[in-house]
Enzyme design. Structure first.
Site, PDB file in Angstrom:
ATOM      1  N   ASN A 387       0.822  -1.206   0.000  1.00  0.00           N
ATOM      2  CA  ASN A 387       0.000   0.000   0.000  1.00  0.00           C
ATOM      3  C   ASN A 387       0.860   1.263   0.000  1.00  0.00           C
ATOM      4  O   ASN A 387       1.039   1.902  -1.030  1.00  0.00           O
ATOM      5  CB  ASN A 387      -0.947  -0.009   1.203  1.00  0.00           C
ATOM      6  CG  ASN A 387      -2.161   0.884   0.990  1.00  0.00           C
ATOM      7  OD1 ASN A 387      -2.055   1.952   0.407  1.00  0.00           O
ATOM      8  ND2 ASN A 387      -3.322   0.456   1.452  1.00  0.00           N
ATOM      9  N   ASP A 388       1.433   1.610   1.146  1.00  0.00           N
ATOM     10  CA  ASP A 388       2.194   2.856   1.250  1.00  0.00           C
ATOM     11  C   ASP A 388       3.377   2.906   0.287  1.00  0.00           C
ATOM     12  O   ASP A 388       3.723   3.971  -0.225  1.00  0.00           O
ATOM     13  CB  ASP A 388       2.700   3.051   2.679  1.00  0.00           C
ATOM     14  CG  ASP A 388       1.563   3.231   3.672  1.00  0.00           C
ATOM     15  OD1 ASP A 388       0.554   3.855   3.304  1.00  0.00           O
ATOM     16  OD2 ASP A 388       1.674   2.740   4.807  1.00  0.00           O
TER      17      ASP A 388
END
Length: 461
Positions: A387-388
C-alpha cells in the site's frame, strides 16, 4: 585451560563472521545461520569451563533450558505473519541481557568500590554506556513488539513529547556519569536503569506507518553495541566480536533503511516518526474494480508483468498460490518479475523471506533501485498486499506524511491491478492515490482466494 577457552572464543568469532557473510546472500543464508548457531553453541559450552563461573552450573543449565525451551516452542509455532514481532521481541531480549549483565557488574562495584581498579575505569564507563544502550534496546523493542502484535496503537503522541523524551535522555546520561564517577548505591542505579528504560519507551511510542522496519533495525544495532561493551566489562572476546559484528551490521542496515525512507539518522533519533496524516490534496478520479477473470486475462496476454508484494500477502498466506500462478504465466511466455521495496512488510527482508518460502528463484526478485525504471515498459503491475510503498502521493504532495519516501513507480505501468480486501488506507493511514488512477483496477477479496480464482481462469484460456 585459559588457552582452550580463548581459542574457542576465537573460533566462535570466526564462525560468527563467516556466518554473517553467508547470510548476505539468499542462496547461502540458511547455512550462514547454521554456522553462527554452531559458534554460539561452542561459546556456550566452553563458558562452563571459565574460572569465573565458580560452580554456578545449575543456574546456567536452568537458564539455558528455560530460554531455549521458550525460543524453540515459540519459533516452531510462529506464523509467517507474526515473524516481525517475534524478531522485535527476540532482539529486545538481547538488549535486556546486556543490560542485566551491566546491572550485576555495577551492583558489584557499588558494593565494593575497590573493584574499579580490577575492572579498570574504561571498563566501568563502557559498562554504564552498555547498560544505557541495552536498556533502551530492550524497552524500545518491547514497544515495537506490542505495536506489531496489535496490542498498542500504531503511534502514541502527546504535547511536548520530543522535549520530554530529550529530558529523560539527559537525566539518564547525567545519572550514568554519576554512576561511572562516584559508584553510588542501589537507589541511584535503579533510577538510572528506570530512566534508560523510559527513554527506550519514549523513542518507540510515536513510531507509526512505514517507519517500523527502520526502528527494528536501529534497536538491533543498539543491542549489538550493548553486548560488545559488556564484553569489554567481562573481558569476553566472543561477546566483544559478536556484539561488534551485530552492531556494525545493524548500523549499516539502519543507514540503508533510513535512506530508503528518505530520513536522516538525526531525524530517526530525535524527530517523530510517521506524522499523523490529514489529506491535504483532493483525490482526483474514482475507484474502479474488476473481476478475477478479467484480471487474469490481462496478465495472461501481457508480455511483461511485475508483481509487488506487501504485508497483505503474508496475512493471506498467498505466496505459494502466487508462485503457482507465476509458473502458469511463464508457460504462456509472459516475463514475470518481483519488485521489493526496502521497507515492504514489517521488518527488513520480510518479503524476501516470504517469497523464498514459496520457492521463488532469487534472480526473479529485484530491489527498488534495480527495477523502478522498468515499470513504464510493463504491461501489468500486480500489487498484492502492498500500500504505502506504491502510493504516488509520495512523489507529488509535499504536505503528505509520505512525501520524499522513495516508492515503486507502479503508477507508470500501462495497467495496474491491486489485490486488496477493502478500501482502507495503508499502515501509515494515508489514502492511496494509486487506487484512483485511470490505469488502475481493484480486485477485491482475500489474497489467497483471489489468486486461486486467477489460476483457475488462466487455465481456461
Amino acid at each position: 585451560m585459559s588457552a582452550l577457552i580463548e581459542t574457542s572464543y576465537f573460533a566462535t568469532a570466526v564462525l560468527f563472521i563467516l556466518g554473517l557473510k553467508r547470510m548476505s546472500h539468499p542462496t547461502t543464508a540458511r547455512s550462514g545461520v547454521i554456522w553462527a548457531g554452531v559458534g554460539m553453541a561452542l561459546a556456550t559450552l566452553v563458558t562452563f569451563l571459565h574460572p569465573e563461573i565458580r560452580g554456578q552450573y545449575g543456574l546456567m543449565l536452568l537458564a539455558i533450558l528455560i530460554g531455549g525451551g521458550v525460543a524453540w516452542w515459540s519459533a516452531k509455532r510462529v506464523a509467517m505473519t507474526d515473524m516481525p514481532q517475534m524478531i522485535a521481541i527476540y532482539n529486545g531480549m538481547g538488549g535486556g541481557a546486556a543490560g542485566g549483565i551491566a546491572a550485576v557488574e555495577l551492583m558489584r562495584v557499588a558494593g565494593d568500590p575497590s573493584l574499579v581498579e580490577s575492572h579498570g575505569h574504561l571498563a566501568l564507563w563502557l559498562g554504564v554506556l552498555g547498560a544505557l544502550i541495552g536498556s533502551v534496546a530492550f524497552s524500545g523493542s518491547v514497544i515495537a513488539w506490542a505495536k506489531l502484535d496489535g496490542r498498542m496503537k500504531k503511534a502514541v503522541r502527546f504535547a511536548n513529547q520530543q522535549q520530554v523524551t530529550l529530558a529523560i535522555l539527559a537525566a539518564a546520561v547525567l545519572l550514568g556519569i554519576w554512576v561511572a564517577l562516584a559508584t553510588p548505591g542501589a537507589f541511584v542505579l535503579f533510577l538510572f536503569f528506570l530512566l534508560a528504560l523510559a527513554f527506550g519507551v519514549m523513542v518507540a511510542l510515536p513510531i507509526g506507518g512505514a517507519d517500523m522496519p527502520v526502528v527494528i533495525s536501529l534497536f538491533n544495532a543498539l543491542t549489538g553495541l550493548a553486548v560488545a561493551m559488556e564484553g569489554f566489562v567481562l573481558d569476553n572476546a566472543a561477546m566483544i566480536i559478536a556484539g561488534t559484528v551485530v552492531g556494525a551490521a545493524g548500523s549499516l542496515l539502519t543507514v540503508l533503511m533510513a535512506k530508503a525512507m528518505n530520513r536522516s539518522l538525526f531525524n530517526i533519533l530525535f524527530k517523530q516518526f510517521g506524522p499523523a496524516s490529514d489529506e491535504t490534496t483532493e483525490i482526483e478520479g474514482s475507484i474502479k474494480d474488476v473481476g478475477t477473470m478479467d484480471a487474469a486475462v490481462q496478465m495472461a496476454y501481457a508480455d511483461r508483468v511485475i508483481i509487488v508484494p506487501g504485508y497483505g500477502l503474508a496475512v493471506a498466506q498467498a505466496q505459494h498460490k502466487l508462485w503457482e500462478m507465476v509458473e502458469l504465466l511463464q508457460e504462456r511466455g509472459v516475463e514475470v518479475s518481483f519488485a521489493i521495496h526496502p521497507v515492504a512488510g514489517r521488518m527488513p527482508g520480510h518479503m524476501n523471506v516470504l517469497l523464498a518460502e514459496a520457492g521463488v528463484p532469487y534472480d526473479m526478485i529485484f530491489d527498488l533501485e534495480e527495477i523502478n525504471n522498468d515499470f513504464e515498459t510493463t504491461d501489468v503491475a500486480l500489487v498484492i498486499g502492498a500500500n504505502d510503498v506504491v502510493n504516488p502521493v509520495a512523489k507529488t504532495d509535499p504536505d503528505s506524511p509520505l512525501y520524499g519516501m522513495p516508492v515503486l513507480n507502479v503508477d507508470e505501468a500501462r495497467n495496474v491491478l491491486v489485490v486488496k480486501r477493502g478500501q482502507g488506507a495503508g499502515f501509515s493511514g494515508v489514502e492511496n492515490h494509486l487506487f484512483y488512477r485511470d490505469n488502475t483496477r481493484m480486485v477485491y477479496g482475500d489474497g489467497q482466494k483471489v489468486v486461486t480464482d486467477m489460476i483457475a481462469s488462466i487455465k481456461t484460456l
